[in-house]
Design a protein around this motif. Structure first.
Motif, mmCIF file in Angstrom:
data_model
loop_
_atom_site.group_PDB
_atom_site.id
_atom_site.type_symbol
_atom_site.label_atom_id
_atom_site.label_comp_id
_atom_site.label_asym_id
_atom_site.label_seq_id
_atom_site.Cartn_x
_atom_site.Cartn_y
_atom_site.Cartn_z
ATOM 1 N N UNK A 3 -25.729 -28.876 31.299
ATOM 2 C CA UNK A 3 -26.797 -29.241 30.362
ATOM 3 C C UNK A 3 -26.221 -29.333 28.945
ATOM 4 N N UNK A 4 -26.736 -30.298 28.193
ATOM 5 C CA UNK A 4 -26.286 -30.464 26.802
ATOM 6 C C UNK A 4 -27.444 -30.086 25.892
ATOM 7 N N UNK A 13 -33.434 -28.936 22.118
ATOM 8 C CA UNK A 13 -33.794 -29.536 23.407
ATOM 9 C C UNK A 13 -32.558 -29.552 24.293
ATOM 10 N N UNK A 14 -32.767 -29.586 25.610
ATOM 11 C CA UNK A 14 -31.599 -29.712 26.496
ATOM 12 C C UNK A 14 -31.813 -30.898 27.430
ATOM 13 N N UNK A 15 -30.725 -31.549 27.784
ATOM 14 C CA UNK A 15 -30.787 -32.652 28.741
ATOM 15 C C UNK A 15 -29.507 -32.639 29.569
ATOM 16 N N UNK A 21 -24.112 -41.938 28.725
ATOM 17 C CA UNK A 21 -24.422 -41.749 27.298
ATOM 18 C C UNK A 21 -23.130 -41.528 26.517
ATOM 19 N N UNK A 22 -22.259 -40.677 27.065
ATOM 20 C CA UNK A 22 -21.000 -40.405 26.363
ATOM 21 C C UNK A 22 -20.154 -41.687 26.281
ATOM 22 N N UNK A 23 -20.108 -42.422 27.407
ATOM 23 C CA UNK A 23 -19.296 -43.652 27.426
ATOM 24 C C UNK A 23 -19.808 -44.653 26.387
ATOM 25 N N UNK A 24 -21.144 -44.721 26.238
ATOM 26 C CA UNK A 24 -21.695 -45.678 25.270
ATOM 27 C C UNK A 24 -21.262 -45.339 23.841
ATOM 28 N N UNK A 54 -23.837 -24.967 30.109
ATOM 29 C CA UNK A 54 -24.635 -25.297 28.926
ATOM 30 C C UNK A 54 -23.680 -25.451 27.736
ATOM 31 N N UNK A 55 -23.800 -26.572 27.046
ATOM 32 C CA UNK A 55 -22.893 -26.821 25.904
ATOM 33 C C UNK A 55 -23.695 -27.479 24.782
ATOM 34 N N UNK A 56 -23.419 -27.089 23.533
ATOM 35 C CA UNK A 56 -24.136 -27.748 22.427
ATOM 36 C C UNK A 56 -23.451 -29.087 22.138
ATOM 37 N N UNK A 57 -24.194 -29.975 21.486
ATOM 38 C CA UNK A 57 -23.616 -31.290 21.158
ATOM 39 C C UNK A 57 -22.382 -31.128 20.272
#
Ligand SMILES: Nc1ncnc2c1ncn2[C@@H]1O[C@H](COP(=O)(O)OP(=O)(O)O)[C@@H](O)[C@H]1O
Ligand SMILES: O=C(O)[C@@H](COP(=O)(O)O)OP(=O)(O)O
Length: 306
Positions: A3-4, A13-15, A21-24, A54-57
């Motif tokens: 989760x990010x 928020x987490x997703x 998304x990262x590739x974009x 779980x990792x923060x942006x």
């Protein structure tokens, strides 16, 4: 599942972690799309190996940046500059001006795309709306093109003055009222936007708006006349283009005078002039300039990377 955790307006928020998304975001830093996807998969594998669920942006960005640096320093730098601009708390208002044909719409689209800005408007559209509100009798120059506005002057200027520029100034002065309204609305709503066109002229938009830290203006130029002229041909070759080539070519002399006026106004008001010869170089100059002037801390990042 990894989760990010992110933050919007102070709310966490987490997703789920998404390679797409990262590739974009990596393709926005000009990484080849296939490479970007492979790179994002590598990051996912790394997070799994480290048992991170779980990792923060911010932590994710640091990992991406450090790994990227080893693969491609230039893309790592672009990725970081782009992130810094996006992190800016205030909405970003980017104004891109230049004489007809220098590439303001093409470049505005690319800049918006690169920065993930979803709003973009051309000053031609603003002018079109204004035409529905004000009659031709009242403001004849509004109904002209920027380079033909001189033909609608009610009182011809004295011969020592350049009538093309007098007409242009009159035309731009009117449309600037609409441009200011869009800027004000964007600031009020807190939305980022790119506004582009021939009516973004240094010195014509209210100082209290353009002097804001989160409002940035650029002037595009094409110093070589033949290259500039060629742009009208390439634009009219596009099948969906509806604008008549002949008109631009027959008024090209007036467009070049306006081009010169743009350069002078930019110098006078300290607005960056960017020669739009190569799209990638133009975008890079705009992004770099944004981090230096608009975004606090941009300098730090540049130094950090450099
Ligand atoms: N840096 C560039 N290199 C090559 N062609 C360009 C570049 N920038 C714009 N063009 C092309 O020039 C033409 C005019 O660009 P456009 O964005 O429509 O100009 P403007 O909105 O300033 O009138 C288009 O066909 C566009 O694809
Ligand atoms: O007024 C002008 O100079 C052009 C600006 O359009 P761009 O060429 O900048 O897109 O609009 P026109 O009246 O030719 O539709």
């Amino acid at each position: 599942m990894i989760m990010v955790q992110g933050e919007v307006s102070g709310k966490k928020y987490t997703e789920p972690f998404s390679k797409g998304v990262l590739a974009r975001s990596l393709t926005r830093a000009e990484m080849d799309p296939n490479k970007a996807y492979t790179f994002a998969s590598k990051i996912e594998a790394y997070l799994k190996k480290k048992n991170i669920d779980l990792i923060t942006i911010d932590e994710l960005v640091e990992i991406v940046f450090n790994k990227l640096k080893k693969e491609d320093k230039e893309i790592a730098e672009k990725y970081m500059l782009w992130r810094r601009i996006r992190e800016h708390k205030e909405p970003l208002i980017i104004l891109i001006g230049g004489a007809s044909g220098v590439g303001t719409s093409s470049i505005a689209f690319e800049v918006a795309n690169r920065l993930g800005i979803r709003n973009m408007i051309s000053t031609d559209m603003i002018r079109e709306v204004m035409r529905k509100i004000v009659s031709r009798d009242l403001l004849p120059s509004l109904y002209e093109s920027s380079y033909t506005a001189y033909q609608s002057l009610r009182i011809p200027p004295p011969p020592e003055l350049d009538e093309v520029l007098i007409g242009f100034r009159d035309h731009v002065d009117t449309v600037s009222v609409g441009v200011e309204a869009v800027i004000e609305r964007a600031l009020k709503e807190g939305i980022s936007i790119v506004i582009e066109g021939v009516h973004i002229v240094p010195g014509f938009i209210r100082e209290d708006l353009v002097n804001k830290e989160n409002v940035a203006m650029f002037v595009l130029t094409v110093p070589d006349e033949n290259i500039h002229k060629g742009r009208f041909y390439s634009r009219c070759r596009q099948t969906w283009a509806r604008r008549p080539l002949k008109r631009y070519i027959s008024y090209f002399w007036a467009i070049r005078r306006i081009h010169k006026y743009f350069e002078a106004q930019a110098r006078k008001y300290n607005v960056p002039v960017i020669e739009n010869i190569d799209v990638v170089t133009t975008i890079d100059s705009i992004i770099k300039s944004l981090t230096k002037t608009t975004v606090k801390g941009g300098k730090e990042v540049a130094e950090e990377i450099g």
